[in-house]
Design a protein around this motif. Sequence first.
Motif, PDB file in Angstrom:
ATOM      1  N   THR A   4       0.802  -1.219   0.000  1.00  0.00           N
ATOM      2  CA  THR A   4       0.000   0.000   0.000  1.00  0.00           C
ATOM      3  C   THR A   4       0.838   1.274   0.000  1.00  0.00           C
ATOM      4  N   THR A   5       1.815   1.356   0.899  1.00  0.00           N
ATOM      5  CA  THR A   5       2.611   2.585   1.003  1.00  0.00           C
ATOM      6  C   THR A   5       3.337   2.870  -0.306  1.00  0.00           C
ATOM      7  N   TRP A   6       3.937   1.829  -0.888  1.00  0.00           N
ATOM      8  CA  TRP A   6       4.616   1.983  -2.183  1.00  0.00           C
ATOM      9  C   TRP A   6       3.647   2.491  -3.240  1.00  0.00           C
ATOM     10  N   HIS A   7       2.465   1.909  -3.281  1.00  0.00           N
ATOM     11  CA  HIS A   7       1.461   2.282  -4.280  1.00  0.00           C
ATOM     12  C   HIS A   7       1.045   3.738  -4.104  1.00  0.00           C
ATOM     13  N   LEU A   8       0.802   4.136  -2.845  1.00  0.00           N
ATOM     14  CA  LEU A   8       0.338   5.497  -2.565  1.00  0.00           C
ATOM     15  C   LEU A   8       1.382   6.530  -2.971  1.00  0.00           C
ATOM     16  N   TYR A   9       2.613   6.341  -2.552  1.00  0.00           N
ATOM     17  CA  TYR A   9       3.631   7.349  -2.850  1.00  0.00           C
ATOM     18  C   TYR A   9       4.017   7.350  -4.329  1.00  0.00           C
TER      19      TYR A   9
END
Length: 726
Positions: free
Chosen positions: A710-715
């Motif tokens: 998720t974090t990778w996708h968001l940033y």
Amino acid sequence: MIQLRLAVAMLALLLTFGESYAQIQKHVTLEDVFKSDVFSQKAVYGINWMRDGKYYSSLRRGVTGPVVVKVNVASGEEEEVLIDGAKLGLNFSSYAFNQDESKALLSSEVEKIYRRSSKAVNHVLDMESGKVQKLMDGEKIMYATLSPGNDKVAFVKDNDLYAVSLADNQVTRITEDGEFNKIINGAADWVYEEEFSMSRAFEWSPDGKKIAFIRFDETEVPEFNMQVWGKLYPEDYKFKYPKAGEKNAEVSIHVYDFDSGQTVSVDAGDEKDIYLPRIYWTGSSEKLAYIRLNRLQNQLDLFYANTNTGASNLVLQEKSETYVDLNYNDDLRFLEDGKGFIRTSEQDGFKHIYHHDNEGNLIRQITKGNWEVSNLVAVDERAKRLYFISTEQSPMERNFYVIGLDGKGKKLLAGNKGTYRINMSKDKKYYIADFTNAETPLKVTLHEASGKEIKVLEDNQALKDRMRNYALAKREFFEFETVDGTVLNGYMLKPSDFEEGKQYPVLMYVYGGPGSQTVNNSWGGARDFWHQHLVQEGYLVVSIDNRGTGARGRDFKHLTYANLGKYEIEDQIAGAKYLASLPYVDSGRIGIWGWSYGGYMSSLGLMVGSDVFKAAISVAPVTTWRYYDTIYTERYLQTPQLNAAGYDDNSPITHVNKLKGELLLVHGTGDDNVHFQNAVDLADALIRADKQFETMFYPNRDHGISGGNTTWHLYSLMTDFIKRKL
């Protein structure tokens, strides 16, 4: 000969090129930040000072599992493994000793509930025999806590409070009426947990014969429904969430006596629409102290209660025309032998330390000045000294001091430019300092109380070495005047190849909520290294602390009272205009982004500052304060019934018609804090206003929007948006 000379020249050229190439610094990539953890720092975890003052224990991960080690304070060396998880067959993640350190409580298989609440499997280890006792046959329980008498463990299960006898595993059920979404005994409800920074709501008496607890009756609190996705038929998750102006849980305080088996109810007054967020034993098992706040949180009362009768008497009262900030002034300490108590208050305009006698009468104000005590670290009653951290050097820094109980002899113990956190030993002879600044990752050091350093426990040298390979921007602090002449603090990151004659786009990062700070001299995290990535892509990254933020006194912080958003966004717009006036800023390419309160600010800024901001990213925003919880929102805005304009005038939903720039709206559908409802209603208003925007929802993700990829996708998403729109 000529060929030889050419060969030598070529070799010299290659060597020179090789040396230059080796000195070329790398750019920060998204993979470095979010996949490889290149910039993650080490810390020293699970430090607990031991009772003899000569040792402390620390939790670390061994090769085969968790271990708790015993460290000699004088030498800083590990002397003994106290608990070996592999030998016990327990992969525990936290531990706690009882008072005489004869037993240890070990928690494993921890299951998070909300921000601070969790349940876990708990074991009690007898330190002498090595015997391990599993509590409740391995059923997950909440807030397991050893008694001072070493003979019991109290805990919460299914909203009821229990205690188990360690000698025979006999279970005492202290309460009988616990029920999900109705009655909670000994644990905080959602809004107390989130806004009063508490989760466990019970305390053992000093002699271990009584237990005081808070009961929450949330029967009449409205339910919020979150759908959980991922199944053929999505499931409903309903929990009690009091939105601004709605019904709160009815709270009460009770004391259970193990000898008599009876429970005494504490008389907290006839008014039921109140908050009871803190209970304290005063040193006697016959006297309990507690704090009561009125609904608008502009009156704080400190009471003593007789635990045999439940009768209460008022000890101290503090009133404000705005609000009394309990979370910021959560430093109440009762002194031994009835010598009164120490507390902090903002009553003179800045947070300072006060000494009261046992009846609540003021003995003296211990610290004074146009600066703030950020927190009270320790009280050394024998030496009559107090240890505290303050902003005296700068509102952007936190330094460590000692002062006499009489208010004299103040001395700076740790004064490097940056930010300190202090963990002091129980006998006040030693402390462990966590230090960072904008350019220095965490350094953990062991000290004598005088400030003398004994040993460096962690200096993150490996991280420092890695950082030398990257072209990192330095945080440049600056000041500017806002519309009313107030001087505000900010920082800027510039590319390492910055050129004075070139114009750069700007991304402003904002939070801006009451008492918060983004402009401080401390180490950042993954978000800051994402900013470094953007800087190396040719952007300036700027953050400004608007009026209403922290560390600059009560009046500066309380200016936004009853009118959240108005002055804060004026200051962010003024900041953008100031930046636009700089010769190296492209005034047509200024963007703003933020998360939570910062998401509220960025979306509002793009609308009311439509002639200044070209683009905004709004992550998990509050879009109308009518949708947020009672305790936080009413503290700053009163209720919607009393102050409708304060709720609506500065809602992004009110200003959708002004949108000109590019908006990316992001939210997690499983956000129990700032509900997805906020994003849905803003999106609906934008559609009705015929405004185009981009959006991304993250299924079942909470307010932190994390987990898995998720974090990778968001940033990655936000990076792409910035590159396209700025």
